[in-house]
Motif scaffolding. Structure first.
Motif, short mmCIF file in Angstrom:
data_model
loop_
_atom_site.label_atom_id
_atom_site.label_comp_id
_atom_site.label_asym_id
_atom_site.label_seq_id
_atom_site.Cartn_x
_atom_site.Cartn_y
_atom_site.Cartn_z
N THR A 1 44.80 41.13 -19.67
CA THR A 1 45.77 40.40 -18.84
C THR A 1 45.18 39.94 -17.52
OG1 THR A 1 46.59 42.50 -17.95
CG2 THR A 1 47.80 41.56 -19.80
N TYR B 1 56.23 42.81 -15.09
CA TYR B 1 56.22 42.58 -13.64
C TYR B 1 55.71 41.20 -13.25
CZ TYR B 1 51.11 43.25 -13.24
OH TYR B 1 49.76 43.12 -13.34
N ALA B 2 54.70 40.73 -14.00
CA ALA B 2 54.04 39.49 -13.60
C ALA B 2 54.94 38.27 -13.74
CB ALA B 2 52.76 39.28 -14.40
N TYR B 3 56.05 38.41 -14.47
CA TYR B 3 56.93 37.27 -14.74
C TYR B 3 58.13 37.23 -13.80
CZ TYR B 3 54.23 36.97 -19.00
OH TYR B 3 53.19 36.85 -19.89
N LEU B 4 58.25 38.25 -12.95
CA LEU B 4 59.46 38.35 -12.14
C LEU B 4 59.20 37.94 -10.69
CD1 LEU B 4 60.77 41.75 -13.57
CD2 LEU B 4 61.32 39.43 -14.30
N SER C 1 52.91 46.38 -17.17
CA SER C 1 52.82 45.21 -18.05
C SER C 1 54.00 45.22 -19.01
CB SER C 1 51.52 45.24 -18.84
OG SER C 1 50.42 45.08 -17.98
N PHE D 1 60.81 34.16 -21.14
CA PHE D 1 60.40 32.92 -21.80
C PHE D 1 59.04 32.48 -21.27
CE2 PHE D 1 60.17 28.33 -22.16
CZ PHE D 1 60.58 28.13 -23.47
N PRO D 2 58.09 32.03 -22.11
CA PRO D 2 58.26 31.73 -23.54
C PRO D 2 57.83 32.86 -24.48
CG PRO D 2 56.19 30.81 -22.78
CD PRO D 2 56.80 31.51 -21.59
N LEU D 3 57.63 34.07 -23.96
CA LEU D 3 57.22 35.17 -24.85
C LEU D 3 58.30 35.45 -25.89
CD1 LEU D 3 55.67 37.77 -22.36
CD2 LEU D 3 54.52 35.92 -23.58
N GLN D 4 57.87 35.66 -27.12
CA GLN D 4 58.79 35.88 -28.22
C GLN D 4 58.54 37.25 -28.85
OE1 GLN D 4 61.01 33.25 -29.27
NE2 GLN D 4 60.27 32.39 -27.34
N ALA E 1 46.56 45.83 -10.71
CA ALA E 1 45.51 45.17 -11.51
C ALA E 1 45.00 43.98 -10.69
CB ALA E 1 46.09 44.67 -12.83
N LEU F 1 53.36 44.89 -26.03
CA LEU F 1 54.63 44.41 -25.44
C LEU F 1 55.54 43.78 -26.48
CD1 LEU F 1 56.51 43.83 -23.09
CD2 LEU F 1 55.29 41.68 -22.72
N ARG F 2 55.00 42.84 -27.25
CA ARG F 2 55.86 42.18 -28.25
C ARG F 2 56.35 43.19 -29.28
NH1 ARG F 2 51.94 38.48 -27.17
NH2 ARG F 2 52.59 36.41 -26.44
N TYR G 1 44.34 49.60 -11.98
CA TYR G 1 44.80 49.20 -13.31
C TYR G 1 43.73 48.32 -13.96
CZ TYR G 1 48.25 47.49 -16.76
OH TYR G 1 48.95 47.18 -17.90
N ASN H 1 42.76 46.35 -16.97
CA ASN H 1 43.37 45.71 -18.15
C ASN H 1 42.80 44.30 -18.32
OD1 ASN H 1 44.96 44.65 -20.15
ND2 ASN H 1 46.88 45.46 -19.36
#
Lengths: 299, 299
Positions: free
Chosen positions: A136, A47-50, A43, A273-276, A101, A253-254, A131, A133
């Motif tokens: 998520t 991984y989930a964003y790629l 996490s 994006f859009p995680l900040q 997961a 993560l953030r 996993y 979690n």
């Protein structure tokens, strides 16, 4: 490989693409520190964003930079066919373990989760880590299901989510799980703020976010806990409490991504994006906190 | 297009691949019934489980089979770059609207959700429907955020999730939202079991799961509600209550997919693995319920 400290590095991004140089440098620090394994593309590694292609490239880079330290990589996807392709890719890249997961869009039933693991377990040739979690994946494992899954072929470890908040309760749950799961399946703790307690409660491995950026500190805590030194473990964990406050408030993560940006280990903005990462007062407060912590990026 | 009955058909799968013939037949029934729009690849259409290529193919087929009835399609993805590519594909395929839920792996903040919609809205050329579905996206919209988002360019509608359970409370919320959102942005209801109330409470459109399989029945209810015939609306909705029981217990997707299998509209198993339609006693009970319902597959 599912013992001791399993360190989960960030996958720093630059405009949506993995920053191979920064990622390779993170892995090299883990190797130099002597972590037991590297959890690439957890996490923390987004991984989930790629895309499949990005995940393959990052996994190959991780295995190469890890120089013999075993690498585990996540094969999670909402799409079951994609999970099998990701598993193939990861094994081709040379991983020694896989992490899964039960991602979904529709909330899964326990029966559906069992079918998913059963199918994946039947098509892989390296051990799998389950996993857990809920934050998520949206799925809450029962211990009964975890035990049942542990008897599938190719199961290596269980990466637990939340433990009871008190050491006695946590110890009881871990002891019971360890007495019931298939032989050789280890029990790991995640959620850094509870991990010192988890290790003292009998977990075999810390699946660690902190360890992905500060492996020396995470190793020291892991080793103290695994040799049963309660006082030193508590002392080391107490020193990290100001950081855990941010983990609890903003998620791990953030927080760790902000720390990596603030310390120049990655280029900002490093998240998909859009995680900040943290901004404004919270970022300033984290920077001030960091200055007070005894963390060491080097040996 | 965001008015009246928007019907959301299943995307029936055969071994993971869309069954184009069965899907085309579902759409043709919607057109024959006279639905106001077709919501291809909604949650009911399993969009989140399909590849970009599959989604493009299904969208093209939907537009073709819809024969001029406006089609909306979901562009949701955890990966923001993918959302933009899916939007391009959908527009190339000829859709008249796009549907977007704020999918994520890490729970999003309101600020992150705003950035996401802002970016997508700036790169599309057909209207967007904001998809509020906490059960699948993990994100809970506030009315304040919905209103703020409605003023972005290219916004067409808001597909609401849960409404207050009583008609007075629902009416108050819908009236307030309608008075605050940007001009021309309609308010729609989803969650079939509450949709009759939602329409009576002032919603402009029913984003309907039932309508994707039984458009004649859903149209009759929609039209009664929109002309303000409270008695007929309640009567029609009461007749459907035995079906809503299954929607509440198993979710709308597993229920409607089971109905489609039982009535021979799709080949079983039709859902993406590992999702399962109802089995055993529950499947039998649903079949018995169906036999008592006044549903009509044809006009």
């Amino acid at each position: 490989m599912f013992n001791g400290l399993s360190a989960f590095p960030l996958t720093p991004l630059v405009q949506g693409e993995p920053d191979e140089k920064a990622f390779g440098a993170l892995i090299e620090t883990l190797v130099a520190a002597g972590v037991n394994s590297v959890g690439a593309l957890g996490s923390t590694g987004s991984y989930a964003y790629l895309t499949r292609e990005q995940r393959f490239a990052v996994t190959k880079l991780a295995v190469s930079a890890a120089a013999g330290v075993p690498v585990m990589t996540s094969i999670g996807s909402v799409n079951a066919e994609m999970i099998l392709r990701l598993a193939e890719d990861a094994q081709k890249a040379g991983v020694k373990g896989l992490l899964l997961a039960p991602l979904s869009y529709q909330k899964l039933t326990a029966d559906e989760v069992f079918r998913l693991y059963e199918r994946v377990a039947g098509e892989i040739s390296v051990p799998l880590c389950i996993y857990d979690n809920p934050a998520t994946s949206g799925f809450e494992f029962t211990d009964e299901l975890l035990v049942e899954l542990s008897f599938l072929r190719n199961m290596g470890s269980i990466k637990l989510g939340d433990l009871p908040a008190d050491l006695a309760g946590a110890s009881a749950r871990v002891a019971k799980l360890k007495s019931q799961v298939a032989k050789g399946v280890t029990i790991g703790i995640s959620g850094d703020a509870q991990s010192a307690m988890g290790l003292l409660a009998g977990c075999d491995v810390w699946y660690s976010v902190l360890g992905g950026l500060f492996p020396y500190d995470a190793l020291r805590l892991t080793q103290a806990a695994l040799r049963g030194d309660v006082d030193e473990t508590r002392q080391l964990n107490s020193a990290l409490e100001p950081l855990w406050v941010f983990f609890r408030r903003h998620g791990s993560l953030r927080t760790i991504a902000t720390v990596a940006e603030l310390t120049g280990r990655v280029v900002a903005p490093c998240l998909p994006f859009p995680l900040q990462t943290l901004a404004g007062d919270e970022r300033d407060a984290l920077q001030a906190t960091l200055a007070q912590l005894p963390l060491r990026a080097e040996g």
